[in-house]
Design a protein around this motif. Structure first.
Motif, mmCIF file in Angstrom:
data_model
loop_
_atom_site.group_PDB
_atom_site.id
_atom_site.type_symbol
_atom_site.label_atom_id
_atom_site.label_comp_id
_atom_site.label_asym_id
_atom_site.label_seq_id
_atom_site.Cartn_x
_atom_site.Cartn_y
_atom_site.Cartn_z
ATOM 1 N N ASP A 35 0.829 -1.222 0.000
ATOM 2 C CA ASP A 35 0.000 0.000 0.000
ATOM 3 C C ASP A 35 0.856 1.261 0.000
ATOM 4 O O ASP A 35 0.605 2.192 -0.766
ATOM 5 N N ASN A 36 1.874 1.293 0.849
ATOM 6 C CA ASN A 36 2.733 2.470 0.889
ATOM 7 C C ASN A 36 3.631 2.565 -0.342
ATOM 8 O O ASN A 36 3.940 3.667 -0.795
ATOM 9 N N GLU A 39 1.528 4.143 -2.992
ATOM 10 C CA GLU A 39 1.407 5.578 -2.698
ATOM 11 C C GLU A 39 2.680 6.328 -3.105
ATOM 12 O O GLU A 39 2.612 7.410 -3.696
ATOM 13 N N GLU A 40 3.828 5.753 -2.820
ATOM 14 C CA GLU A 40 5.101 6.398 -3.170
ATOM 15 C C GLU A 40 5.301 6.456 -4.679
ATOM 16 O O GLU A 40 5.789 7.456 -5.209
ATOM 17 N N GLU A 42 2.938 6.507 -6.973
ATOM 18 C CA GLU A 42 2.017 7.522 -7.487
ATOM 19 C C GLU A 42 2.564 8.919 -7.221
ATOM 20 O O GLU A 42 2.480 9.814 -8.070
ATOM 21 N N GLY A 43 3.154 9.101 -6.052
ATOM 22 C CA GLY A 43 3.750 10.389 -5.712
ATOM 23 C C GLY A 43 4.917 10.734 -6.618
ATOM 24 O O GLY A 43 5.090 11.889 -7.015
#
Length: 153
Positions: A35-36, A39-40, A42-43
């Motif tokens: 999950d993280n 997120e990273e 995508e960032g």
């Protein structure tokens, strides 16, 4: 994914990142904090988009100043335009899929560039066209400068 890896993300990003890299290199997929990681990633993609937009604002601002304040043209403006174009070219080398998205970023980048050009030149915003008059290919063309491209004597 272990709870320890998840809490590392919140408490020590560098250590979390190193552990994720190590897990990937070692093919220990069960240790990945998916999950993280998503997120990273995508960032990171958003960061590249922001970088493109930021360089577009710089280029457009200086193109506007070049065109609408010809008496103040300088090598510094020319250098900023050149530098922005080179940076975008490098970004496209790393991420070619950004190139066709330039028209998508142009309206907002142009609106921002009008504001910056207005502040830097003292000219009223309505001096500048409401919509960008430069094509994406002109904006990215290393040689293009609007109007008379020579520096004044």
């Amino acid at each position: 994914m272990s709870t320890n890896t998840n809490s590392l993300y919140d408490t020590d990003y560098g250590l979390w990142l190193a552990s994720q890299i190590d897990s990937i290199r070692s093919h220990r997929w069960e240790e990945l904090d998916i999950d993280n990681l998503i997120e990273e990633l995508e960032g990171l993609n958003r960061s590249n988009e922001r970088e493109l937009e930021s360089y577009l604002v710089i280029i457009l601002t200086h193109l506007l100043k070049w065109e609408y304040q010809p008496q103040a043209r300088s090598g510094s403006w020319k250098g900023s335009i050149f530098n922005g174009r080179k940076r975008i070219a490098r970004l496209f080398k790393q991420q070619p899929s950004l190139r066709p998205r330039v028209p998508e970023f142009l309206p907002e980048a142009y609106a921002d560039s009008i504001e910056v050009a207005r502040l830097e030149t003292g000219l009223p915003a309505d001096v500048f066209p409401a919509e960008c008059s430069y094509s994406p290919s002109q904006i990215l063309d290393i040689e293009f400068l609007p109007g008379d491209s020579e520096l004044p004597d």
